[in-house]
Scaffold this motif. Structure first.
Motif, PDB file in Angstrom:
ATOM      1  N   PRO A 201       0.814  -1.215   0.000  1.00  0.00           N
ATOM      2  CA  PRO A 201       0.000   0.000   0.000  1.00  0.00           C
ATOM      3  C   PRO A 201       0.848   1.266   0.000  1.00  0.00           C
ATOM      4  CG  PRO A 201      -0.032  -1.034   2.160  1.00  0.00           C
ATOM      5  CD  PRO A 201       0.658  -1.994   1.242  1.00  0.00           C
ATOM      6  N   ALA A 202       0.286   2.300  -0.619  1.00  0.00           N
ATOM      7  CA  ALA A 202       0.937   3.603  -0.670  1.00  0.00           C
ATOM      8  C   ALA A 202      -0.140   4.668  -0.804  1.00  0.00           C
ATOM      9  CB  ALA A 202       1.916   3.675  -1.841  1.00  0.00           C
ATOM     10  N   THR A 203       0.221   5.894  -0.458  1.00  0.00           N
ATOM     11  CA  THR A 203      -0.695   7.024  -0.585  1.00  0.00           C
ATOM     12  C   THR A 203      -0.297   7.846  -1.807  1.00  0.00           C
ATOM     13  OG1 THR A 203      -1.035   7.138   1.800  1.00  0.00           O
ATOM     14  CG2 THR A 203      -1.592   9.091   0.527  1.00  0.00           C
ATOM     15  N   MET A 204      -1.252   8.122  -2.667  1.00  0.00           N
ATOM     16  CA  MET A 204      -0.969   8.911  -3.861  1.00  0.00           C
ATOM     17  C   MET A 204      -1.622  10.278  -3.729  1.00  0.00           C
ATOM     18  SD  MET A 204      -1.514   8.050  -7.913  1.00  0.00           S
ATOM     19  CE  MET A 204      -3.292   8.188  -7.920  1.00  0.00           C
ATOM     20  N   LEU A 205      -0.846  11.314  -3.973  1.00  0.00           N
ATOM     21  CA  LEU A 205      -1.344  12.682  -3.962  1.00  0.00           C
ATOM     22  C   LEU A 205      -1.132  13.306  -5.331  1.00  0.00           C
ATOM     23  CD1 LEU A 205       0.154  14.025  -0.597  1.00  0.00           C
ATOM     24  CD2 LEU A 205      -2.102  13.029  -0.963  1.00  0.00           C
ATOM     25  N   VAL A 206      -2.095  14.094  -5.751  1.00  0.00           N
ATOM     26  CA  VAL A 206      -1.895  14.964  -6.912  1.00  0.00           C
ATOM     27  C   VAL A 206      -1.608  16.343  -6.344  1.00  0.00           C
ATOM     28  CG1 VAL A 206      -2.932  15.970  -8.953  1.00  0.00           C
ATOM     29  CG2 VAL A 206      -3.396  13.598  -8.364  1.00  0.00           C
ATOM     30  N   THR A 207      -0.368  16.771  -6.447  1.00  0.00           N
ATOM     31  CA  THR A 207       0.081  17.966  -5.749  1.00  0.00           C
ATOM     32  C   THR A 207       0.160  19.160  -6.701  1.00  0.00           C
ATOM     33  OG1 THR A 207       2.398  17.491  -6.172  1.00  0.00           O
ATOM     34  CG2 THR A 207       1.434  16.580  -4.179  1.00  0.00           C
ATOM     35  N   GLY A 208       0.033  20.341  -6.119  1.00  0.00           N
ATOM     36  CA  GLY A 208       0.239  21.572  -6.862  1.00  0.00           C
ATOM     37  C   GLY A 208      -0.675  21.736  -8.049  1.00  0.00           C
ATOM     38  N   ASN A 209      -1.852  21.145  -8.012  1.00  0.00           N
ATOM     39  CA  ASN A 209      -2.776  21.305  -9.129  1.00  0.00           C
ATOM     40  C   ASN A 209      -3.386  22.704  -9.051  1.00  0.00           C
ATOM     41  OD1 ASN A 209      -4.095  19.626 -11.376  1.00  0.00           O
ATOM     42  ND2 ASN A 209      -5.818  20.700 -10.433  1.00  0.00           N
ATOM     43  N   GLN A 210      -2.831  23.615  -9.812  1.00  0.00           N
ATOM     44  CA  GLN A 210      -3.221  25.026  -9.748  1.00  0.00           C
ATOM     45  C   GLN A 210      -4.002  25.411 -10.997  1.00  0.00           C
ATOM     46  OE1 GLN A 210      -0.376  28.369 -10.398  1.00  0.00           O
ATOM     47  NE2 GLN A 210      -0.859  28.855  -8.273  1.00  0.00           N
ATOM     48  N   ALA A 211      -5.227  25.869 -10.797  1.00  0.00           N
ATOM     49  CA  ALA A 211      -6.088  26.295 -11.896  1.00  0.00           C
ATOM     50  C   ALA A 211      -6.271  27.806 -11.827  1.00  0.00           C
ATOM     51  CB  ALA A 211      -7.442  25.597 -11.808  1.00  0.00           C
ATOM     52  N   ASN A 212      -5.970  28.511 -12.910  1.00  0.00           N
ATOM     53  CA  ASN A 212      -6.110  29.962 -12.974  1.00  0.00           C
ATOM     54  C   ASN A 212      -7.430  30.343 -13.628  1.00  0.00           C
ATOM     55  OD1 ASN A 212      -3.405  30.539 -11.965  1.00  0.00           O
ATOM     56  ND2 ASN A 212      -2.708  29.712 -13.917  1.00  0.00           N
ATOM     57  N   PHE A 213      -8.011  31.468 -13.180  1.00  0.00           N
ATOM     58  CA  PHE A 213      -9.296  31.941 -13.706  1.00  0.00           C
ATOM     59  C   PHE A 213      -9.138  33.379 -14.187  1.00  0.00           C
ATOM     60  CE2 PHE A 213     -10.293  28.514 -10.849  1.00  0.00           C
ATOM     61  CZ  PHE A 213     -11.316  27.836 -11.482  1.00  0.00           C
ATOM     62  N   ARG A 214      -8.903  33.536 -15.475  1.00  0.00           N
ATOM     63  CA  ARG A 214      -8.838  34.860 -16.088  1.00  0.00           C
ATOM     64  C   ARG A 214      -9.366  34.762 -17.517  1.00  0.00           C
ATOM     65  NH1 ARG A 214      -3.170  33.873 -14.631  1.00  0.00           N
ATOM     66  NH2 ARG A 214      -2.080  32.893 -16.386  1.00  0.00           N
ATOM     67  N   TRP A 215     -10.057  35.825 -17.948  1.00  0.00           N
ATOM     68  CA  TRP A 215     -10.689  35.776 -19.261  1.00  0.00           C
ATOM     69  C   TRP A 215     -10.981  37.189 -19.762  1.00  0.00           C
ATOM     70  CZ3 TRP A 215     -13.084  34.850 -14.677  1.00  0.00           C
ATOM     71  CH2 TRP A 215     -14.219  35.608 -14.379  1.00  0.00           C
ATOM     72  N   HIS A 216     -11.248  37.268 -21.084  1.00  0.00           N
ATOM     73  CA  HIS A 216     -11.684  38.501 -21.736  1.00  0.00           C
ATOM     74  C   HIS A 216     -13.203  38.478 -21.874  1.00  0.00           C
ATOM     75  CE1 HIS A 216      -7.489  39.159 -22.983  1.00  0.00           C
ATOM     76  NE2 HIS A 216      -7.477  37.905 -23.382  1.00  0.00           N
ATOM     77  N   THR A 217     -13.812  39.669 -21.838  1.00  0.00           N
ATOM     78  CA  THR A 217     -15.253  39.797 -22.049  1.00  0.00           C
ATOM     79  C   THR A 217     -15.522  40.915 -23.047  1.00  0.00           C
ATOM     80  OG1 THR A 217     -15.823  39.043 -19.808  1.00  0.00           O
ATOM     81  CG2 THR A 217     -17.474  40.350 -20.976  1.00  0.00           C
ATOM     82  N   VAL A 218     -16.361  40.643 -24.019  1.00  0.00           N
ATOM     83  CA  VAL A 218     -16.897  41.664 -24.925  1.00  0.00           C
ATOM     84  C   VAL A 218     -18.413  41.626 -24.786  1.00  0.00           C
ATOM     85  CG1 VAL A 218     -17.132  42.433 -27.301  1.00  0.00           C
ATOM     86  CG2 VAL A 218     -14.963  41.471 -26.532  1.00  0.00           C
ATOM     87  N   ARG A 219     -19.020  42.774 -24.488  1.00  0.00           N
ATOM     88  CA  ARG A 219     -20.462  42.777 -24.265  1.00  0.00           C
ATOM     89  C   ARG A 219     -21.090  44.084 -24.761  1.00  0.00           C
ATOM     90  NH1 ARG A 219     -20.332  42.993 -17.605  1.00  0.00           N
ATOM     91  NH2 ARG A 219     -19.539  45.119 -17.383  1.00  0.00           N
ATOM     92  N   ALA A 220     -22.381  44.013 -25.023  1.00  0.00           N
ATOM     93  CA  ALA A 220     -23.176  45.175 -25.421  1.00  0.00           C
ATOM     94  C   ALA A 220     -24.287  45.372 -24.396  1.00  0.00           C
ATOM     95  CB  ALA A 220     -23.768  44.970 -26.812  1.00  0.00           C
ATOM     96  N   GLY A 221     -24.667  46.625 -24.186  1.00  0.00           N
ATOM     97  CA  GLY A 221     -25.687  46.889 -23.189  1.00  0.00           C
ATOM     98  C   GLY A 221     -26.514  48.112 -23.519  1.00  0.00           C
ATOM     99  N   VAL A 222     -27.625  48.263 -22.792  1.00  0.00           N
ATOM    100  CA  VAL A 222     -28.491  49.427 -22.920  1.00  0.00           C
ATOM    101  C   VAL A 222     -28.751  49.970 -21.516  1.00  0.00           C
ATOM    102  CG1 VAL A 222     -30.565  47.950 -22.903  1.00  0.00           C
ATOM    103  CG2 VAL A 222     -30.702  50.290 -23.803  1.00  0.00           C
ATOM    104  N   ASN A 223     -28.735  51.296 -21.368  1.00  0.00           N
ATOM    105  CA  ASN A 223     -28.963  51.947 -20.081  1.00  0.00           C
ATOM    106  C   ASN A 223     -30.133  52.908 -20.164  1.00  0.00           C
ATOM    107  OD1 ASN A 223     -26.866  50.844 -18.466  1.00  0.00           O
ATOM    108  ND2 ASN A 223     -25.379  52.190 -19.461  1.00  0.00           N
ATOM    109  N   TRP A 224     -30.863  53.018 -19.066  1.00  0.00           N
ATOM    110  CA  TRP A 224     -31.902  54.025 -18.918  1.00  0.00           C
ATOM    111  C   TRP A 224     -31.432  55.023 -17.873  1.00  0.00           C
ATOM    112  CZ3 TRP A 224     -35.871  54.758 -14.891  1.00  0.00           C
ATOM    113  CH2 TRP A 224     -36.771  55.783 -15.216  1.00  0.00           C
ATOM    114  N   HIS A 225     -31.404  56.314 -18.245  1.00  0.00           N
ATOM    115  CA  HIS A 225     -30.913  57.366 -17.361  1.00  0.00           C
ATOM    116  C   HIS A 225     -32.088  58.005 -16.633  1.00  0.00           C
ATOM    117  CE1 HIS A 225     -26.781  57.371 -19.143  1.00  0.00           C
ATOM    118  NE2 HIS A 225     -27.472  56.743 -20.085  1.00  0.00           N
ATOM    119  N   PHE A 226     -32.037  57.949 -15.296  1.00  0.00           N
ATOM    120  CA  PHE A 226     -33.157  58.420 -14.491  1.00  0.00           C
ATOM    121  C   PHE A 226     -33.353  59.924 -14.659  1.00  0.00           C
ATOM    122  CE2 PHE A 226     -32.937  54.318 -13.369  1.00  0.00           C
ATOM    123  CZ  PHE A 226     -32.273  53.934 -12.217  1.00  0.00           C
ATOM    124  N   ASN A 227     -32.270  60.693 -14.755  1.00  0.00           N
ATOM    125  CA  ASN A 227     -32.361  62.135 -14.986  1.00  0.00           C
ATOM    126  C   ASN A 227     -31.358  62.486 -16.081  1.00  0.00           C
ATOM    127  OD1 ASN A 227     -30.395  61.308 -13.196  1.00  0.00           O
ATOM    128  ND2 ASN A 227     -30.297  63.255 -12.110  1.00  0.00           N
TER     129      ASN A 227
END
Length: 303
Positions: free
Chosen positions: A265-291
């Motif tokens: 028997p032995a113990t197995m580890l998956v070490t240093g599994n590093q996942a990064n979360f970064r991304w680009h966003t392109v979006r369109a929108g509409v705004n209503w101006h209260f005043n």
């Protein structure tokens, strides 16, 4: 003689009429009706709206390695460590549809400078799945080892709180070019599984896996263009780009190795599994101006 008397009478009557008309009050035409000028356009005020867009990867990666330790006192390699450090480095690219709403406030300091703050919240379906193979010779047993790493990443929702700095031109007061940046947060998930195939006979496989969900914080920055049609000053349309970085998740997956080349028997580890979360966003929108005209509408004097 009678004719001369008649002409003299007519002249006297005309002179008397002219003198009488001069004494009457004169009549002037009424002044033209006052039409106030239209209020000057201004970005000052509260606004809210909706948006939809697409997110795509920014050269992220998932890195990890294997660490197999023989249980002390068990098998011929008791206490030995089998290491495949830095065994995989998989490029990842989160991508998917996103959409949500925003609310903010602008203040126009001059005909060319607008300063504001905006907060938004987005539902997202950003995800990626990657796999990599591993192959090495065990420094402990000298046997060949192969492995298979599979990793998945998800972003379910995220939000931002950003400052905005906009530039306008007096000749185009309803068109604003802006830069934006600030704080970002969101729900991220990383799941990985590693399978080790021992080269001894008979072939033996064991797995280590982990799934982590976290609310991460980070930063975002970008810019865009916003335009208000003069015929509908309470509405504006925008196109925007953002780069978002929500950091990373570090995971350790565990598995139990019971036979194979280690002979015990032995113990197995998956070490240093590093996942990064970064991304680009392109979006369109509409705004209503209260005043839509803020406080810049002219004040008309009353008489």
């Amino acid at each position: 003689m009678a004719k001369a008397s008649y002409l003299a009478g007519v002249a006297l009557a005309l002179a008397a009429g002219s003198a009488l008309a001069a004494d009457l009050p004169s009549r002037k035409a009424p002044p033209p009706a006052f039409v106030p000028p239209p209020p000057a356009f201004s970005w000052t005020g509260l606004y809210g709206g909706v948006n939809i867009g697409y997110g795509f990867g920014a050269s992220s990666s998932i890195r990890g390695g294997e660490l197999l330790t023989q249980v002390p006192g068990a098998g011929p390699f008791a206490g030995a460590v089998d290491v495949a450090a830095g065994a995989w480095n998989m490029p990842t690219n989160l991508n998917g549809v996103l959409g949500g709403g925003q609310i903010g406030y602008n203040y126009q300091f001059s005909p060319w400078l607008v300063v504001g703050v905006e907060a938004d919240i987005q539902a997202a379906d950003l995800r990626t799945s990657q796999a990599a193979g591993v192959s090495y010779i065990s420094p402990v047993t000298g046997a060949g080892v192969t492995g298979y790493a599979n990793a998945n990443q998800y972003v379910d929702w995220f939000g931002t709180v950003r400052g905005r700095l906009g530039l306008t031109l007096p000749s185009w007061p309803n068109l604003m070019i802006f830069g934006t940046g600030g704080f970002a947060y969101g729900s991220v998930e990383s799941a990985h599984r590693y399978t080790r195939f021992d080269g001894s006979a008979p072939l033996f496989a064991t797995q280590a896996s982990a799934t982590t969900t976290s609310t991460n914080t980070g930063w975002t920055a970008g810019g865009g263009v916003e335009w208000t049609p003069m015929a509908f000053p309470a509405w504006s349309l925008k196109v925007e780009y953002l780069y978002t970085d929500l950091g990373s998740i570090n995971q350790v997956g565990t598995g139990f190795y019971s036979a194979g080349a280690f002979g015990g028997p032995a113990t197995m580890l998956v070490t240093g599994n590093q996942a990064n979360f970064r991304w680009h966003t392109v979006r369109a929108g509409v705004n209503w101006h209260f005043n839509p005209f803020g406080s810049s509408a002219p004040v008309l004097a009353k008489y």
